[in-house]
Scaffold this motif. Structure first.
Motif, PDB file in Angstrom:
ATOM      1  N   SER A 110       0.797  -1.230   0.000  1.00  0.00           N
ATOM      2  CA  SER A 110       0.000   0.000   0.000  1.00  0.00           C
ATOM      3  C   SER A 110       0.831   1.282   0.000  1.00  0.00           C
ATOM      4  N   TYR A 111       2.077   1.199   0.489  1.00  0.00           N
ATOM      5  CA  TYR A 111       2.883   2.417   0.628  1.00  0.00           C
ATOM      6  C   TYR A 111       4.213   2.346  -0.108  1.00  0.00           C
ATOM      7  N   GLY A 112       4.455   1.272  -0.836  1.00  0.00           N
ATOM      8  CA  GLY A 112       5.659   1.169  -1.649  1.00  0.00           C
ATOM      9  C   GLY A 112       6.961   1.110  -0.877  1.00  0.00           C
ATOM     10  N   PHE A 113       6.903   0.706   0.377  1.00  0.00           N
ATOM     11  CA  PHE A 113       8.121   0.632   1.202  1.00  0.00           C
ATOM     12  C   PHE A 113       9.075  -0.408   0.636  1.00  0.00           C
ATOM     13  N   ARG A 114      10.337  -0.014   0.467  1.00  0.00           N
ATOM     14  CA  ARG A 114      11.365  -0.918  -0.051  1.00  0.00           C
ATOM     15  C   ARG A 114      12.537  -1.053   0.917  1.00  0.00           C
ATOM     16  N   GLY A 115      12.356  -0.561   2.136  1.00  0.00           N
ATOM     17  CA  GLY A 115      13.410  -0.638   3.130  1.00  0.00           C
ATOM     18  C   GLY A 115      13.488  -2.017   3.769  1.00  0.00           C
ATOM     19  N   ARG A 116      14.361  -2.130   4.735  1.00  0.00           N
ATOM     20  CA  ARG A 116      14.555  -3.388   5.444  1.00  0.00           C
ATOM     21  C   ARG A 116      13.539  -3.511   6.555  1.00  0.00           C
ATOM     22  N   TYR A 117      12.831  -4.626   6.594  1.00  0.00           N
ATOM     23  CA  TYR A 117      11.835  -4.938   7.620  1.00  0.00           C
ATOM     24  C   TYR A 117      12.359  -6.136   8.397  1.00  0.00           C
ATOM     25  N   VAL A 118      12.439  -5.996   9.725  1.00  0.00           N
ATOM     26  CA  VAL A 118      12.944  -7.077  10.566  1.00  0.00           C
ATOM     27  C   VAL A 118      11.881  -7.426  11.608  1.00  0.00           C
ATOM     28  N   PRO A 119      11.301  -8.633  11.523  1.00  0.00           N
ATOM     29  CA  PRO A 119      10.308  -9.037  12.520  1.00  0.00           C
ATOM     30  C   PRO A 119      10.982  -9.550  13.791  1.00  0.00           C
ATOM     31  N   ALA A 120      10.380  -9.251  14.924  1.00  0.00           N
ATOM     32  CA  ALA A 120      10.824  -9.776  16.214  1.00  0.00           C
ATOM     33  C   ALA A 120       9.579 -10.238  16.949  1.00  0.00           C
ATOM     34  N   ASP A 121       9.496 -11.531  17.243  1.00  0.00           N
ATOM     35  CA  ASP A 121       8.296 -12.059  17.874  1.00  0.00           C
ATOM     36  C   ASP A 121       8.621 -13.380  18.559  1.00  0.00           C
ATOM     37  N   VAL A 122       7.942 -13.658  19.658  1.00  0.00           N
ATOM     38  CA  VAL A 122       8.192 -14.878  20.416  1.00  0.00           C
ATOM     39  C   VAL A 122       7.955 -16.130  19.580  1.00  0.00           C
ATOM     40  N   TRP A 123       6.999 -16.108  18.670  1.00  0.00           N
ATOM     41  CA  TRP A 123       6.713 -17.311  17.890  1.00  0.00           C
ATOM     42  C   TRP A 123       7.800 -17.615  16.867  1.00  0.00           C
ATOM     43  N   LEU A 124       8.674 -16.634  16.597  1.00  0.00           N
ATOM     44  CA  LEU A 124       9.758 -16.880  15.640  1.00  0.00           C
ATOM     45  C   LEU A 124      10.813 -17.828  16.200  1.00  0.00           C
ATOM     46  N   ASP A 125      11.238 -17.560  17.441  1.00  0.00           N
ATOM     47  CA  ASP A 125      12.274 -18.424  18.023  1.00  0.00           C
ATOM     48  C   ASP A 125      12.037 -18.766  19.487  1.00  0.00           C
ATOM     49  N   GLY A 126      10.972 -18.265  20.077  1.00  0.00           N
ATOM     50  CA  GLY A 126      10.620 -18.616  21.444  1.00  0.00           C
ATOM     51  C   GLY A 126      11.401 -17.888  22.521  1.00  0.00           C
ATOM     52  N   THR A 127      12.326 -17.005  22.151  1.00  0.00           N
ATOM     53  CA  THR A 127      13.154 -16.354  23.159  1.00  0.00           C
ATOM     54  C   THR A 127      12.891 -14.859  23.313  1.00  0.00           C
ATOM     55  N   PHE A 128      12.022 -14.310  22.521  1.00  0.00           N
ATOM     56  CA  PHE A 128      11.774 -12.870  22.535  1.00  0.00           C
ATOM     57  C   PHE A 128      10.999 -12.476  23.789  1.00  0.00           C
ATOM     58  N   ASP A 129      11.561 -11.583  24.580  1.00  0.00           N
ATOM     59  CA  ASP A 129      10.926 -11.100  25.802  1.00  0.00           C
ATOM     60  C   ASP A 129      11.202  -9.608  25.913  1.00  0.00           C
ATOM     61  N   LEU A 130      10.181  -8.769  25.786  1.00  0.00           N
ATOM     62  CA  LEU A 130      10.383  -7.327  25.802  1.00  0.00           C
ATOM     63  C   LEU A 130      10.881  -6.784  27.128  1.00  0.00           C
ATOM     64  N   LEU A 131      10.760  -7.558  28.191  1.00  0.00           N
ATOM     65  CA  LEU A 131      11.275  -7.101  29.475  1.00  0.00           C
ATOM     66  C   LEU A 131      12.793  -7.104  29.503  1.00  0.00           C
ATOM     67  N   THR A 132      13.400  -7.988  28.730  1.00  0.00           N
ATOM     68  CA  THR A 132      14.862  -8.102  28.755  1.00  0.00           C
ATOM     69  C   THR A 132      15.526  -7.822  27.408  1.00  0.00           C
ATOM     70  N   TRP A 133      14.761  -7.844  26.325  1.00  0.00           N
ATOM     71  CA  TRP A 133      15.332  -7.670  24.991  1.00  0.00           C
ATOM     72  C   TRP A 133      15.825  -6.252  24.769  1.00  0.00           C
ATOM     73  N   GLU A 134      16.961  -6.147  24.119  1.00  0.00           N
ATOM     74  CA  GLU A 134      17.464  -4.866  23.652  1.00  0.00           C
ATOM     75  C   GLU A 134      17.989  -5.073  22.245  1.00  0.00           C
ATOM     76  N   PRO A 135      17.851  -4.070  21.403  1.00  0.00           N
ATOM     77  CA  PRO A 135      18.354  -4.229  20.039  1.00  0.00           C
ATOM     78  C   PRO A 135      19.876  -4.338  20.046  1.00  0.00           C
ATOM     79  N   PRO A 136      20.429  -5.111  19.102  1.00  0.00           N
ATOM     80  CA  PRO A 136      21.884  -5.266  19.050  1.00  0.00           C
ATOM     81  C   PRO A 136      22.606  -3.997  18.610  1.00  0.00           C
ATOM     82  N   ARG A 137      21.884  -3.081  17.995  1.00  0.00           N
ATOM     83  CA  ARG A 137      22.428  -1.792  17.561  1.00  0.00           C
ATOM     84  C   ARG A 137      21.251  -0.846  17.340  1.00  0.00           C
ATOM     85  N   PRO A 138      21.494   0.442  17.165  1.00  0.00           N
ATOM     86  CA  PRO A 138      20.383   1.361  16.890  1.00  0.00           C
ATOM     87  C   PRO A 138      19.737   1.062  15.534  1.00  0.00           C
ATOM     88  N   PHE A 139      18.431   1.202  15.462  1.00  0.00           N
ATOM     89  CA  PHE A 139      17.686   1.059  14.217  1.00  0.00           C
ATOM     90  C   PHE A 139      16.846   2.313  14.017  1.00  0.00           C
TER      91      PHE A 139
END
Length: 152
Positions: free
Chosen positions: A29-58
């Protein structure tokens, strides 16, 4: 996000991405061609927003239908302000219209526009769940008026 500066050169991290619907909508709908990175518990079972921090600024973060699952939602908002190079968007049920806790037993917080505006987010109301203005969209960018949030 496109209206607020999301460009094709940016990386967008989608916290709680689910089936990556946001990526599909941005691209189709918006023609976005940038990089999209999903983060979700169902992807690998380890995602927890209480402890997760990005590996670098995004550049951008999205947290759609995520903040109501946090016991301390302002903590996540403040961390997103630290992490985001450009900004972030989040959505949540509007507690003034729907019973947030009855919607889902994993909901821990019920918010309204006043809460989010008090945290210096720009808000708009939407029809997400079948009732008029039952959902809130909130956006924050480093370039928002108001001064000190624009420092990095």
């Amino acid at each position: 996000m496109r209206a607020r500066g999301l460009s094709d050169e940016h990386v967008l991290i989608d916290l709680g991405a689910g089936y990556t619907e946001l990526d599909c909508v941005l691209r189709s709908s918006y023609g976005f061609r940038g990089r999209y990175v999903p983060a979700d518990v169902w992807l690998d079972g380890t995602f927890d927003l209480l402890t997760w921090e990005p590996p670098r600024p995004f550049h951008w973060y999205a947290a759609l239908e995520v903040i109501e699952h946090q016991g301390h939602p302002r903590s996540l908002v403040e961390r997103l302000k630290e992490w985001a190079v450009e900004g972030f968007v989040l959505t949540t049920p509007n507690k003034n219209v729907v019973d947030v806790f009855a919607q889902d037993p994993t909901h821990l917080s019920a918010l309204d526009e006043k809460n989010l505006q008090g945290w210096r987010l720009e808000t708009s109301l939407h029809n997400f769940y079948g009732h008029y203005q039952d959902g809130i969209c909130a956006v924050w960018t480093r370039r928002m008026k108001g001064g000190h949030d624009s420092q990095r």
